[in-house]
Each structure stands twice: as C-alpha cells, then as structure tokens.
Design a protein around this motif. Structure first.
Motif, short mmCIF file in Angstrom:
data_model
loop_
_atom_site.label_atom_id
_atom_site.label_comp_id
_atom_site.label_asym_id
_atom_site.label_seq_id
_atom_site.Cartn_x
_atom_site.Cartn_y
_atom_site.Cartn_z
N ARG A 104 7.40 47.94 8.29
CA ARG A 104 8.96 47.17 7.85
C ARG A 104 8.81 45.95 8.63
N LEU A 105 9.78 45.06 7.71
CA LEU A 105 9.98 43.91 8.43
C LEU A 105 11.22 43.98 9.12
N LEU A 106 11.25 43.13 10.46
CA LEU A 106 12.64 43.21 11.41
C LEU A 106 13.05 41.81 11.35
N ARG A 144 10.75 36.82 10.13
CA ARG A 144 10.67 38.53 10.02
C ARG A 144 9.48 38.71 11.09
N TRP A 145 9.44 39.81 11.48
CA TRP A 145 8.48 40.55 12.43
C TRP A 145 8.01 41.82 11.82
N LEU A 146 6.67 42.13 11.91
CA LEU A 146 6.40 43.55 11.58
C LEU A 146 6.68 44.17 12.73
N GLU A 147 7.29 45.43 12.16
CA GLU A 147 7.52 46.34 13.08
C GLU A 147 6.65 46.70 13.97
N LYS A 148 5.11 46.82 13.51
CA LYS A 148 4.38 47.42 14.33
C LYS A 148 3.87 46.23 15.43
N ASP A 149 4.22 44.85 15.12
CA ASP A 149 4.04 44.11 16.32
C ASP A 149 5.11 44.14 17.31
N ILE A 150 6.40 44.55 17.23
CA ILE A 150 7.40 44.72 18.04
C ILE A 150 7.05 45.96 18.87
N ILE A 151 6.49 46.96 18.28
CA ILE A 151 6.23 48.10 18.86
C ILE A 151 5.12 47.92 19.87
N ALA A 152 3.99 47.23 19.50
CA ALA A 152 3.06 46.79 20.20
C ALA A 152 3.26 45.99 21.36
N PHE A 153 4.43 45.15 21.46
CA PHE A 153 4.94 44.26 22.29
C PHE A 153 5.59 45.32 23.32
N ILE A 154 6.36 46.02 22.84
CA ILE A 154 7.10 47.08 23.81
C ILE A 154 6.18 48.07 24.57
N LYS A 191 18.11 39.49 14.29
CA LYS A 191 19.15 40.45 14.81
C LYS A 191 18.55 41.74 15.24
N GLY A 192 17.65 42.09 14.30
CA GLY A 192 16.99 43.68 14.41
C GLY A 192 16.16 43.70 15.91
N VAL A 193 15.23 42.69 15.91
CA VAL A 193 14.40 42.53 17.03
C VAL A 193 15.24 42.49 18.21
N ALA A 194 16.57 41.63 18.26
CA ALA A 194 17.30 41.39 19.44
C ALA A 194 18.09 42.72 19.81
N ALA A 195 18.25 43.46 18.67
CA ALA A 195 18.95 44.81 18.96
C ALA A 195 17.99 45.82 19.66
N VAL A 196 16.97 45.93 19.24
CA VAL A 196 15.91 46.75 19.67
C VAL A 196 15.47 46.40 21.11
N LEU A 197 15.26 45.08 21.44
CA LEU A 197 14.96 44.59 22.90
C LEU A 197 16.13 44.60 23.74
N GLY A 198 17.39 44.65 23.14
CA GLY A 198 18.59 44.67 24.05
C GLY A 198 18.95 43.41 24.70
N ALA A 242 8.29 55.21 17.33
CA ALA A 242 9.01 54.31 16.33
C ALA A 242 10.44 54.62 15.60
N ASP A 243 10.73 55.89 15.70
CA ASP A 243 11.99 56.38 15.34
C ASP A 243 13.13 55.47 15.82
N PHE A 244 13.21 54.93 17.18
CA PHE A 244 14.20 54.38 17.64
C PHE A 244 14.33 52.95 16.78
N LEU A 245 13.57 52.62 16.36
CA LEU A 245 13.75 51.07 15.50
C LEU A 245 14.37 51.44 14.14
N TRP A 246 14.64 52.29 13.85
CA TRP A 246 15.34 52.71 12.48
C TRP A 246 16.95 52.05 12.60
#
Length: 76
Positions: free
Chosen positions: A25-27, A63-73, A30-37, A2-6
């Motif tokens: 955290r809530l993303l 807003r997305w929960l950070e853990k939901d985006i991590i689970a998606f990845i 723009k944050g989700v788009a940046a994480v997913l590229g 999860a450190d790369f999501l900071w």
C-alpha cells in the motif's frame, strides 16, 4: 505487526481489496504522521534529517510504501 497500519477509507477513497499484498500500500503524509504519532511538519523535518525514507512523488503528492514505514518502525 502491519495490521495497525490499516486506516479507514477517507472520503472518495476506495477500500483496500481483499487479498491485497501487505506492504504494497501507499501511505500519504497524513497516514504516515498518524502511524508515527507526529505532526505533518515533523514528517518534513524527519525527511530533511534523513530519518525517514524519501517519499515517492506522484505528481505533487508524496507517498511512502507501507513496507518502508514498517522497516523504519522496526529500526526504532
């Protein structure tokens, strides 16, 4: 993992407090788009196709929960 999501705080945004639980955290879009590229428009398409979890609404903001985006990845 999860450190790369900071993300560095944006203007008028408070830094994350030390010891804040990871995944809580809530993303924003723009944050989700940046994480997913991907673009913000692609985020919208992925939601429409059911590929991304539906975001929580805070007024007009999404807003997305950070853990939901991590689970998606992790499912990729």
């Amino acid at each position: 993992m999860a450190d790369f999501l900071w993300m560095a705080p944006r203007k008028n945004e408070l830094p994350i407090p030390e010891g804040f639980p990871k995944g809580k955290r809530l993303l924003d879009t723009k944050g989700v788009a940046a994480v997913l590229g991907v673009s913000i428009r692609e985020i919208d398409r992925m939601i429409e196709r059911g590929q991304l979890p539906v975001p929580k609404k805070l007024g007009t903001q999404r807003r997305w929960l950070e853990k939901d985006i991590i689970a998606f990845i992790d499912k990729l």
